[in-house]
Every structure is written in C-alpha cells, then in structure tokens.
Design a protein around this motif. Structure first.
Motif, PDB file in Angstrom:
ATOM      1  N   GLY A 117       0.822  -1.212   0.000  1.00  0.00           N
ATOM      2  CA  GLY A 117       0.000   0.000   0.000  1.00  0.00           C
ATOM      3  C   GLY A 117       0.850   1.254   0.000  1.00  0.00           C
ATOM      4  N   ALA A 120       2.298   1.692  -3.475  1.00  0.00           N
ATOM      5  CA  ALA A 120       1.323   2.267  -4.408  1.00  0.00           C
ATOM      6  C   ALA A 120       1.126   3.751  -4.132  1.00  0.00           C
ATOM      7  CB  ALA A 120      -0.007   1.521  -4.288  1.00  0.00           C
ATOM      8  N   TYR A 137       2.921   0.328  -9.762  1.00  0.00           N
ATOM      9  CA  TYR A 137       1.599   0.586  -9.184  1.00  0.00           C
ATOM     10  C   TYR A 137       0.681  -0.626  -9.328  1.00  0.00           C
ATOM     11  CZ  TYR A 137      -2.842   2.812  -8.160  1.00  0.00           C
ATOM     12  OH  TYR A 137      -4.064   3.119  -7.613  1.00  0.00           O
ATOM     13  N   GLN A 141      -0.804  -2.903  -6.280  1.00  0.00           N
ATOM     14  CA  GLN A 141      -2.231  -3.183  -6.085  1.00  0.00           C
ATOM     15  C   GLN A 141      -2.476  -4.684  -6.012  1.00  0.00           C
ATOM     16  OE1 GLN A 141      -4.636  -1.094  -5.442  1.00  0.00           O
ATOM     17  NE2 GLN A 141      -3.487   0.789  -5.741  1.00  0.00           N
ATOM     18  N   ARG A 211      -9.334  -3.746   2.105  1.00  0.00           N
ATOM     19  CA  ARG A 211      -8.687  -2.897   1.096  1.00  0.00           C
ATOM     20  C   ARG A 211      -8.892  -1.428   1.441  1.00  0.00           C
ATOM     21  NH1 ARG A 211      -6.145  -0.144  -1.145  1.00  0.00           N
ATOM     22  NH2 ARG A 211      -5.511   0.071  -3.318  1.00  0.00           N
ATOM     23  N   THR A 215      -6.155   1.545   2.258  1.00  0.00           N
ATOM     24  CA  THR A 215      -6.212   2.858   1.600  1.00  0.00           C
ATOM     25  C   THR A 215      -6.170   3.979   2.624  1.00  0.00           C
ATOM     26  OG1 THR A 215      -7.461   1.958  -0.269  1.00  0.00           O
ATOM     27  CG2 THR A 215      -7.555   4.334   0.071  1.00  0.00           C
TER      28      THR A 215
END
Length: 220
Positions: A117, A120, A137, A141, A211, A215
């Motif tokens: 994470g 990314a 990236y 993911q 997820r 984030t």
C-alpha cells in the motif's frame, strides 16, 4: 493470451513473496518459542524455492489468473506453499504458543499488504506516469489484494489452516481436542467451501473492507 501473460507476470512477484514470507514467519516464530524444527530443515529463508509447491504456488494461482484474464472475472488468486514443519511438542508452552506460531503467517500477509500500500501511495504521490511507475503501481495493487486474500483464507477456522490452529489454542482442552480431530479432513472441507460458494459469500466480500483500511492507512 497476451493479457493473461502480462497479468501473470505482474502478479507473480507479490504472490511468491506473500507465500514465502508467510511460511518463513511460521518457522521464525516457532523458533522464538522453542521449536527449531523449521530452522533445522532450512525453511526459515526468503528463498522461495525452499517453499514452492508446484501445484499450490504455481499452478493454482496461475490458473486463476489465466481464467480471470480470459473470462473477465475477478476471482482473488490464492495458493499455498509446502507447509513449514512445526513440532508443537517442542514449543515451551505448546497450546498457548501455537496461537502465535499460527498467527504469524496471516500477520505477515497483513504487514505485506501495508508495505505494498505504501509502495502504491508513493507512486501516486510522485506523479510518475511512465511505464516503470505503472508497473510498480499495478504490482503493488496486486500485492495488496493477494496478501489480504491469503490472510483471510488462512484464518478460516478449520485445521490445519492457521485459523483452525488459533481456534484450537483458544478453546478449552476438551473442545480443542475435538476440533483438532478435524485436521485430516481440513483441505477437503476447504475445497467443499470453495466449490459450493460459501467462501464467495462470506470471505471474499471482506476483501474490499480490508482494502479500504489499507487505503486509509497508506493513501494508496
């Protein structure tokens, strides 16, 4: 076929890392609590070749990715490695320490999901839009998803999965013995849960929830 190959290539690194670190974590924590069996077998290593199971590490996740690419489905890839040998009888407190040894695998996957994470997020905030940035990236993911899926799958409370061993560790002795007797039938039970769609309805819907947590924590 080209899309399938590209997908397989981009997912290969996070899948292999997820499985390798998962197994190595079991062995490392077992050694911490007094069982050097995995260390003696040379399984506390980041060399994926020591952990690879041809079917569980390569064929199954590769097949899922190929089917996803050809059919447009998005079934989360999963797999397994050769189990790290753990002799619970050599642990200093077998029943209690079993919990930490079992939890180490899924725990390593949640940590890896966080690391991917941050990777990314770094690409997003760097403003990079070149080929290398896009590859990193997409791979990041993939790393988030595969690690969440692997952690959740292993936390299903059916021995010999990690969730089953955690359950055995937490239950009173009598109930723990009863649950541990399920172990020889654990993988057929898991296959049945997959085949009849139970995990589709219960487990996979949890992936977007975790997820979103990744984030929020990383900005990915």
């Amino acid at each position: 076929m080209e899309f399938s190959f590209v997908s397989l290539a981009l997912w290969a690194v996070p899948v292999i890392l997820a499985i390798t670190l998962h197994e190595a974590a079991h062995g490392y924590v077992a050694r911490m609590f007094g069982d050097p069996t995995a260390h003696e077998a040379g399984r506390i290593t980041l060399n994926p070749l020591r952990h690879v199971d041809p079917i569980g590490t390569l064929l199954v996740p590769g097949g899922i990715l190929a089917v996803n690419a050809l059919t447009g489905t998005q079934f989360p890839p999963f797999g397994w490695a050769k189990p790290v040998p753990v002799n619970f009888g050599r642990l200093r407190h077998p029943k209690q320490d079993m919990l930490w040894v079992a939890a180490a695998g899924p725990g390593s996957n949640f940590v890896q999901a966080l690391v991917w994470g941050f990777a990314a997020s770094a690409v997003l905030h760097s403003g990079g839009n070149g080929t290398v940035a896009q590859i990193v990236y997409v791979m990041a993911q993939a790393g988030i998803i595969v690690n969440i899926a692997l952690a959740l799958l292993n936390l299903v409370p059916v021995p010999p999965l990690d969730g089953g061993r955690i359950l055995v560790s937490l239950l009173p002795v009598r109930q723990a013995i009863a649950v541990s007797r399920i172990e020889p039938y654990g993988f057929p039970i898991l296959i049945a849960l997959l085949y009849f769609g139970v995990l589709d309805r219960v487990l996979w819907p949890m992936i977007p929830f975790f997820r979103r947590i990744i984030t929020l924590l990383t900005g990915a």
